[in-house]
Design an enzyme around this catalytic site. Structure first.
Site, PDB file in Angstrom:
ATOM      1  N   ASP A  64       0.906  -1.237  -0.001  1.00  0.00           N
ATOM      2  CA  ASP A  64      -0.063   0.216  -0.135  1.00  0.00           C
ATOM      3  C   ASP A  64       0.887   1.508  -0.198  1.00  0.00           C
ATOM      4  O   ASP A  64       1.802   1.378   0.790  1.00  0.00           O
ATOM      5  CB  ASP A  64      -0.941  -0.115   1.146  1.00  0.00           C
ATOM      6  CG  ASP A  64      -1.940   1.044   1.312  1.00  0.00           C
ATOM      7  OD1 ASP A  64      -1.610   2.184   0.724  1.00  0.00           O
ATOM      8  OD2 ASP A  64      -3.121   0.882   1.736  1.00  0.00           O
ATOM      9  N   GLU A  82      -2.089   6.098 -13.668  1.00  0.00           N
ATOM     10  CA  GLU A  82      -3.570   6.048 -13.682  1.00  0.00           C
ATOM     11  C   GLU A  82      -3.972   5.148 -12.371  1.00  0.00           C
ATOM     12  O   GLU A  82      -4.705   4.309 -12.173  1.00  0.00           O
ATOM     13  CB  GLU A  82      -4.447   5.316 -14.856  1.00  0.00           C
ATOM     14  CG  GLU A  82      -4.231   6.154 -16.102  1.00  0.00           C
ATOM     15  CD  GLU A  82      -4.992   5.534 -17.154  1.00  0.00           C
ATOM     16  OE1 GLU A  82      -6.184   4.837 -16.965  1.00  0.00           O
ATOM     17  OE2 GLU A  82      -4.545   5.616 -18.319  1.00  0.00           O
ATOM     18  N   HIS A  85      -7.555   6.484  -7.731  1.00  0.00           N
ATOM     19  CA  HIS A  85      -8.203   5.530  -6.715  1.00  0.00           C
ATOM     20  C   HIS A  85      -7.669   5.785  -5.330  1.00  0.00           C
ATOM     21  O   HIS A  85      -8.400   4.941  -4.382  1.00  0.00           O
ATOM     22  CB  HIS A  85      -7.605   4.107  -7.182  1.00  0.00           C
ATOM     23  CG  HIS A  85      -7.962   3.564  -8.543  1.00  0.00           C
ATOM     24  ND1 HIS A  85      -9.359   3.570  -8.709  1.00  0.00           N
ATOM     25  CD2 HIS A  85      -7.481   2.838  -9.554  1.00  0.00           C
ATOM     26  CE1 HIS A  85      -9.621   2.903 -10.055  1.00  0.00           C
ATOM     27  NE2 HIS A  85      -8.465   2.772 -10.418  1.00  0.00           N
TER      28      HIS A  85
END
Length: 282
Positions: free
Chosen positions: A123, A141, A145
């Site tokens: 993470d 991209e 998120h």
């Protein structure tokens, strides 16, 4: 003003790609990102444009052989392998999806780059790397998120060496959205697990809060979103005509993603940009 779905979580993004990854990869010919169509010859394909987008990212991150790059949100690994092939740099790709990490590792081995490129489940808000351990980083991209974008940028700034570049390829807000537009786009934020979009003009401030200096903000909307969606629509039409085999994605998700493309196309305020930042040397 930053827009998106504030309810997006890391677990929800993992679940989204468990269902959507194969469909996105099939639509885009392997890579899982928008293409860059500027100056491509007539007849170019989505994979051609996707490769050109990665070439632009490679140019902007500016690393060479012997240096080390962090690919945040590596997906299935094509950009990381292309970066390694183009520069000779070592690449560490991270993703929150174990399946993506496994597929990316398979790709690196198939390309005989597994001694130069490795992939790990991690993470970005809790990077397991020591300070100043990378010469460059990029997010292709994946930034939109992230529920906690500030924490992500601070972690990247921590692991970058002074002078190191961060390159972000991301959906952006070219102009502010009204409340009415944002309400109409709520389903798009949800189906695409878009946690937040930063305005083009907002990047210098967001990056500065994380200890990074903005070098360049390049709006490439006209060479990315529109041509990529047009190519996907042609692909979908050809598949329907040929009665191609169904993908693993549900029919509902396919319809939601098609509807999402229509919403994007009808909302020019949503664009695509390359943002280049650097860590100060002093």
């Amino acid at each position: 003003m930053i827009r998106g779905d504030s309810s997006v979580t890391t677990a929800a993004v993992v679940e989204y790609y468990a269902e959507a990854s194969d469909l996105i990869s099939a639509d885009l010919g392997g890579p899982m990102h928008f293409g860059y169509w500027r100056d491509l010859p007539e007849g170019s394909t989505i994979p051609d444009a996707s490769r050109r987008m990665t070439e632009l990212m490679v140019e902007k991150v500016g690393v060479t052989k012997g240096q080390r790059v962090l690919d945040v949100g590596c997906g299935r690994g094509q950009p990381a392998v292309q970066l390694a092939e183009a520069t000779g740099a070592e690449v560490v790709g991270i993703d929150i999806s174990p399946r993506h990490v496994r597929l990316a590792g398979d790709l690196a081995r198939a390309a005989s780059r597994d001694d130069q490129v490795r992939f790990e489940v991690a993470d970005v808000t809790e990077l397991p790397y020591p300070p100043e351990s990378f010469d460059g980083a990029w997010m292709l991209e994946s930034f939109f998120h992230m529920p906690d974008q500030t924490a992500a940028l601070r972690q990247i700034a921590r692991v970058l060496r002074p002078g190191g570049k961060l390159v972000i390829a991301n959906l952006v807000l070219r102009t502010p959205l009204t409340d009415e537009q944002n309400a109409r786009l709520a389903s798009l934020w949800k189906v695409g697990q878009i946690a937040a979009l930063v305005p083009l003009s907002g990047y210098p401030g967001v990056l500065a809060e994380s200890g990074l200096y903005t070098d360049e903000v390049l709006d490439i909307s006209e060479h990315s979103i529109g041509p990529t969606f047009a190519a996907i629509r042609e692909l979908h039409a050809a598949r329907r005509r040929a009665e191609a085999a169904e993908s693993n994605a549900s029919v509902d998700l396919k319809e939601d993603m098609d509807a999402g493309m229509d919403l994007f196309s009808a909302t020019p305020a949503i664009g695509f940009a390359i943002i280049v930042a650097s860590k100060p040397t002093a």
